[in-house]
Motif scaffolding. Sequence first.
Motif, short mmCIF file in Angstrom:
data_model
loop_
_atom_site.label_atom_id
_atom_site.label_comp_id
_atom_site.label_asym_id
_atom_site.label_seq_id
_atom_site.Cartn_x
_atom_site.Cartn_y
_atom_site.Cartn_z
N VAL A 47 66.61 58.68 65.06
CA VAL A 47 67.97 58.32 64.66
C VAL A 47 68.18 58.75 63.22
O VAL A 47 67.23 59.01 62.49
N LEU A 62 70.60 51.85 69.79
CA LEU A 62 71.41 52.97 70.27
C LEU A 62 72.90 52.68 70.19
O LEU A 62 73.70 53.58 69.90
N ALA A 69 71.59 59.79 67.54
CA ALA A 69 70.27 59.59 68.13
C ALA A 69 69.93 60.81 68.98
O ALA A 69 70.81 61.42 69.59
N PRO A 102 71.52 59.51 74.35
CA PRO A 102 71.17 60.27 73.16
C PRO A 102 71.05 61.77 73.48
O PRO A 102 70.74 62.13 74.61
#
Length: 115
Positions: A47, A62, A69, A102
């Motif tokens: 991240v 998240l 991310a 992500p």
Amino acid sequence: MSKIMMWLFVLLAWVAGPPLPDRAADERWDVKEGYVVAKEDGRVLAVRDKVPDRHTPLNRILEEVMPNAIWLTVSPADYHAVEIRDHIGISIPNGAINQSYPAQAAADVKKLNSP
């Protein structure tokens, strides 16, 4: 009565203040550095910014860092060289990033000294 309503509105606007800026809207993450928040099956999840609490559940991390991310598929040596919470340098040799969330990419990573 209208003066009271006007002053009440001004007071509420002053107390509420301006909205907080959204860092993601201010600048794009260049995906050259990040922090490891998870490892699994030869991949590391990085991240943009350091996560302050190491016990924060991954789904909450998240949600908070969205869209910053990325899952990085790395070599076994890179996988074993970095740990969760490490500050890492990221190199994506072919430049291809899958824009899911992500995001996903094949990369080389190296542990950096923490700032």
